[in-house]
Design an enzyme around this catalytic site. Sequence first.
Site, PDB file in Angstrom:
ATOM      1  N   PHE A 125       5.603  44.021 -38.551  1.00  0.00           N
ATOM      2  CA  PHE A 125       6.231  42.726 -38.812  1.00  0.00           C
ATOM      3  C   PHE A 125       7.751  42.902 -38.718  1.00  0.00           C
ATOM      4  O   PHE A 125       8.303  43.854 -39.278  1.00  0.00           O
ATOM      5  CB  PHE A 125       5.826  42.214 -40.194  1.00  0.00           C
ATOM      6  N   ASP A 195       3.362  48.826 -46.443  1.00  0.00           N
ATOM      7  CA  ASP A 195       3.484  47.386 -46.653  1.00  0.00           C
ATOM      8  C   ASP A 195       2.057  46.837 -46.749  1.00  0.00           C
ATOM      9  O   ASP A 195       1.266  46.940 -45.799  1.00  0.00           O
ATOM     10  CB  ASP A 195       4.244  46.756 -45.471  1.00  0.00           C
ATOM     11  N   TYR A 220       2.211  35.698 -51.891  1.00  0.00           N
ATOM     12  CA  TYR A 220       1.834  34.335 -51.461  1.00  0.00           C
ATOM     13  C   TYR A 220       0.718  34.293 -50.430  1.00  0.00           C
ATOM     14  O   TYR A 220       0.315  33.222 -50.007  1.00  0.00           O
ATOM     15  CB  TYR A 220       3.058  33.576 -50.922  1.00  0.00           C
ATOM     16  N   LYS A 221       0.219  35.454 -50.012  1.00  0.00           N
ATOM     17  CA  LYS A 221      -0.841  35.441 -48.990  1.00  0.00           C
ATOM     18  C   LYS A 221      -2.205  35.430 -49.684  1.00  0.00           C
ATOM     19  O   LYS A 221      -2.562  34.443 -50.309  1.00  0.00           O
ATOM     20  CB  LYS A 221      -0.658  36.630 -48.054  1.00  0.00           C
ATOM     21  N   ARG A 376      -4.299  33.174 -34.567  1.00  0.00           N
ATOM     22  CA  ARG A 376      -4.602  34.056 -35.689  1.00  0.00           C
ATOM     23  C   ARG A 376      -5.357  33.265 -36.764  1.00  0.00           C
ATOM     24  O   ARG A 376      -4.945  32.155 -37.115  1.00  0.00           O
ATOM     25  CB  ARG A 376      -3.246  34.516 -36.220  1.00  0.00           C
TER      26      ARG A 376
HETATM   27  C1  LIG Z   1       3.760  42.645 -42.977  1.00  0.00           C
HETATM   28  C2  LIG Z   1       4.702  41.674 -43.587  1.00  0.00           C
HETATM   29  N1  LIG Z   1       5.717  42.118 -44.338  1.00  0.00           N
HETATM   30  C3  LIG Z   1       6.588  41.247 -44.909  1.00  0.00           C
HETATM   31  C4  LIG Z   1       6.456  39.889 -44.720  1.00  0.00           C
HETATM   32  C5  LIG Z   1       7.399  38.866 -45.272  1.00  0.00           C
HETATM   33  O1  LIG Z   1       8.282  39.291 -46.183  1.00  0.00           O
HETATM   34  P1  LIG Z   1       9.112  38.237 -47.044  1.00  0.00           P
HETATM   35  O2  LIG Z   1       8.165  37.661 -48.046  1.00  0.00           O
HETATM   36  O3  LIG Z   1      10.187  39.048 -47.626  1.00  0.00           O
HETATM   37  O4  LIG Z   1       9.595  37.159 -46.147  1.00  0.00           O
HETATM   38  C6  LIG Z   1       5.403  39.399 -43.954  1.00  0.00           C
HETATM   39  C7  LIG Z   1       5.257  37.942 -43.785  1.00  0.00           C
HETATM   40  O5  LIG Z   1       4.396  37.419 -43.194  1.00  0.00           O
HETATM   41  C8  LIG Z   1       4.521  40.312 -43.366  1.00  0.00           C
HETATM   42  O6  LIG Z   1       3.523  39.867 -42.607  1.00  0.00           O
END
Ligand SMILES: Cc1ncc(COP(=O)(O)O)c(C=O)c1O
Length: 417
Positions: A125, A195, A220-221, A376
């Site tokens: 990402f 991550d 939030y996911k 997706r």
């Molecule tokens: C793998 C991954 N890391 C980080 C993030 C987003 O990070 P942040 O909440 O800091 O915008 C996402 C967002 O979709 C993601 O898919």
Amino acid sequence: MNLEDAQRLDAADPLRSLREFFQLPDGITYLDGNSLGALPKATPERIQSAVTQEWGQGLIKSWNTAGWIDLPRRLGDRLAPWLGARPGEVLVADSTSVNLYKVLHAALQLQQGQRRVIVSERSNFPTDNYIAQSVARAHGGELVLAETPEEIAGLMDERCAVLMLTHVNYRTGRMHDMGLLTRWAHQAGALAVWDLAHSAGAVPIDLLGCAADFAIGCGYKYLNGGPGAPAFVWMHPRHEGQVWQPLTGWLGHAHPFDFDSEYLPAPGIQQYQCGTPPVLSMTALDTALDVFDAAQKLGGMKALRAKSLALTEAFIDSVEARVPGAIIATPREAALRGSQASFSLPKGVDGYAVMQALIARGVIGDFRAGTPELLRFGFAPLYNGFADVARAVDVLADIVASGSWNAPQFTSRAKVT
Ligand SMILES: Cc1ncc(COP(=O)(O)O)c(C=O)c1O
């Protein structure tokens, strides 16, 4: 799989009752919980009470009386078992990007300047790679990217300080073997940072069992904490007290209410808190974690994982059977698959427009630009069912076969895709 088969499978699903915890709009098939989880029914009332009672009546007393000050640690403790961590090791704070910045700096400090390279994947990402570029620069090092998962091992040489990977790839849904890659990183003298944005709440995670070094991820996911929900951060206890994380705010101080002029880091994960927690967002995430308590009673992650794999497999099979030219980007092998499925469409079919046409007919997934462009679909085992699979594929097959996506209202791009 037709709708009747799907409904039979849903009726036999031991986790079926969990869908009732969510407020899903009528007529909507929601397959984007890997981007923004659905709203738990209990959240609005809980937020309302936090606003009117805790804030309105309790005012500043609520930092103590309503336990606001303890939310980052308390939520971390609730999350810990879903990450394969112990209570006391996880903190809920800030965003995933910010937490990644903290842990990458800490990891590079642990290498004491002997190694300065961060290894990751080009397909990671973007925020991860952007943050890693900045941290590597600050330490006089660089970010080195593998073009394919197979290339990763070869990049972990004597210069490699940190292997930074996203456990489940945001585009393809491919899942890494966290234990194996962490072992390889350690054998090469590097640290492993994971991550878990697309893993937490959706796939089994065993941070301690894998002896990973640091982990971060989104609230939030699949955790359903709401838009912009605070993220989480974990550090293996073996690193306690060895380095300062770089955002040395007052709530990461050992005694914040001494208001001392000198920084003294709090022990353990508490040091990773920077400033004042967003109480209302924390409250929403706290409420969302109640659903995971209920899931625990129905078989926990083992049951969630079994259902998630069955849903993604049914979806992949149905798309392949019914959408001519669709190329599945998600591994079929269960051990390599997270909780989403993605595919590309043949040249000449505008994937963005197909997704807009799907959304217009009540099937919500999302579109990711890149090579190839991907449609997706996230499957959240807490609330998605087999009828969602059947309906999504029915509508998709119709949109592609009829060409109804090819209309001006679907082809012009919005800011958020
Ligand atoms: C793998 C991954 N890391 C980080 C993030 C987003 O990070 P942040 O909440 O800091 O915008 C996402 C967002 O979709 C993601 O898919």
